[in-house]
Design a protein around this motif. Sequence first.
Motif, PDB file in Angstrom:
ATOM      1  N   ASN A 280       0.827  -1.206   0.000  1.00  0.00           N
ATOM      2  CA  ASN A 280       0.000   0.000   0.000  1.00  0.00           C
ATOM      3  C   ASN A 280       0.862   1.256   0.000  1.00  0.00           C
ATOM      4  O   ASN A 280       0.561   2.233  -0.699  1.00  0.00           O
ATOM      5  CB  ASN A 280      -0.915   0.009   1.229  1.00  0.00           C
ATOM      6  N   ARG A 283       2.333   1.590  -3.643  1.00  0.00           N
ATOM      7  CA  ARG A 283       1.368   1.821  -4.729  1.00  0.00           C
ATOM      8  C   ARG A 283       0.511   3.064  -4.497  1.00  0.00           C
ATOM      9  O   ARG A 283       0.287   3.861  -5.415  1.00  0.00           O
ATOM     10  CB  ARG A 283       0.475   0.597  -4.896  1.00  0.00           C
ATOM     11  N   ASN A 284       0.047   3.265  -3.276  1.00  0.00           N
ATOM     12  CA  ASN A 284      -0.926   4.323  -3.029  1.00  0.00           C
ATOM     13  C   ASN A 284      -0.328   5.593  -2.417  1.00  0.00           C
ATOM     14  O   ASN A 284      -0.714   6.698  -2.807  1.00  0.00           O
ATOM     15  CB  ASN A 284      -2.055   3.799  -2.139  1.00  0.00           C
ATOM     16  N   ASP A 288       0.835   7.535  -5.582  1.00  0.00           N
ATOM     17  CA  ASP A 288      -0.344   8.373  -5.853  1.00  0.00           C
ATOM     18  C   ASP A 288      -0.262   9.665  -5.042  1.00  0.00           C
ATOM     19  O   ASP A 288       0.011  10.746  -5.573  1.00  0.00           O
ATOM     20  CB  ASP A 288      -1.612   7.596  -5.515  1.00  0.00           C
ATOM     21  N   ASP A 289      -0.459   9.559  -3.731  1.00  0.00           N
ATOM     22  CA  ASP A 289      -0.544  10.756  -2.895  1.00  0.00           C
ATOM     23  C   ASP A 289       0.717  11.621  -2.964  1.00  0.00           C
ATOM     24  O   ASP A 289       0.630  12.856  -3.003  1.00  0.00           O
ATOM     25  CB  ASP A 289      -0.788  10.355  -1.437  1.00  0.00           C
TER      26      ASP A 289
END
Length: 463
Positions: A280, A283-284, A288-289
């Motif tokens: 997590n 990937r996130n 992303d963030d």
Amino acid sequence: MDKAPSVAAPFAFNILLATDSYKVTHFKQYPPDTCKIYSYFECRKGKDDKFKEVVFFGLQYILKKYLSGSVVTEEKIQQAKQIYELHFKQSVFHEEGWRYIITKHNGHLPVRIKAIPEGSIIPRGNVLFTVENTDPKCFWLTNYIETILVQVWYPITVATISREFKKILALYLHKTSGSLDGLELKFHDFGYRGVSSQESAALGGAAHLVNFQSTNTVAGLLMAQQFYSCQMAGFSIPAAEHSTIISWGRSREKDAFEYMLKQFPSSPISIVCDSYDIYNACRNIWGDDLKDYVEQRNEDSMVIRILEEVFGSTLNRQGYKLLPSFIRVFQGDAINLLSMEKILKALKNEHWSTENIVFGCGGALLQKLNRDTLNCSFKCSYVELSGKGLDVYKQPVTDPIKGSKRGQLTLRRNPDGIIETIQEGKGNPEEDLLVTVFENGNILQEYTLAEVRSNAKLQMLTC
């Protein structure tokens, strides 16, 4: 109830006490007409040796810290006399012999030590250094100081294992990138907390720095500075640990990451991502963030475990995949020689360049080893009785590997370029690779860390 006898307050380091206690009685055991004891140190060779060659390192530290100068004093004699009388429950201490060293040699140890240059790469089974008394009345001293000299096994072993890591990294880095750029920063020492003492950290940490320039073991840096004339031997970067991440709470892991990015906006950093869910995080959170933060950082910056699917990749000149220059993977969990090679092989098979990864290691580098890892041994090979020389040796029928060398030794490089030990005094002194480094309390030869590193450098690669 009888009151226990008092023990003298501790003095500074006392060489008289830095020995296996049974050695205190050995002056009474040698033949009465003994005038010379000559011994040597080696890493014995066996048929199933994992490591075929060793890196010689650390003797200079022992000589400078413990043996040089006027190390025998009347106060130290009295301290040793009292302790050994309590220990043996009888008077067996060679008080007269030690006091002779004060009166005749001003407290300097009358021994000569010849050794190969530090950093030298020597095949197992060869002499690494020799020790002999220079005063016939102090024949007993040669093997008295064996105990402290043999402790060189530890930096030798760490330097040897560290170099084995370097061989593996160099092989895969060269195969997958076509160069060895950055090799010295690809293996980081995390072993400070895992060793048995501050001195172990200093010796082991400095031994690793023979091969690499990446470390968190400050004690090794200080040893290299003080004893090997290197102002700054290794480097590090700001790095998180689990305490600095989890202190934000699980729900604020992204905030912890973002805060560190802002605290160190341009320098390389390392951030642990496995406090909770590493997949997590990659990937996130990173992918992303915080993706924009990562991509805007200096090209030398470093984060952990960023996936290709988030940031993409390119091909280097060897045709292997390379993450963007602002991202590198740092693997520091459960690293040893086998796991590192397994990881690098898997990466290569998936067409990833070794340029993408940096390793860290603690226990497997500085602590998961002992004197038998390289079978380090100190043995007497020559004596003189009434001035007449005698080659001596050990040859146990139960363990042939423990057979020892005979006579006075020299180390040479033969016409085929092979390093070999010549026994029984048959060597040519002009060919001898052993250098007198210590004599009668004086250091005669010193090496800088730069010289040690030059001696230990990788000579060639098998690609």
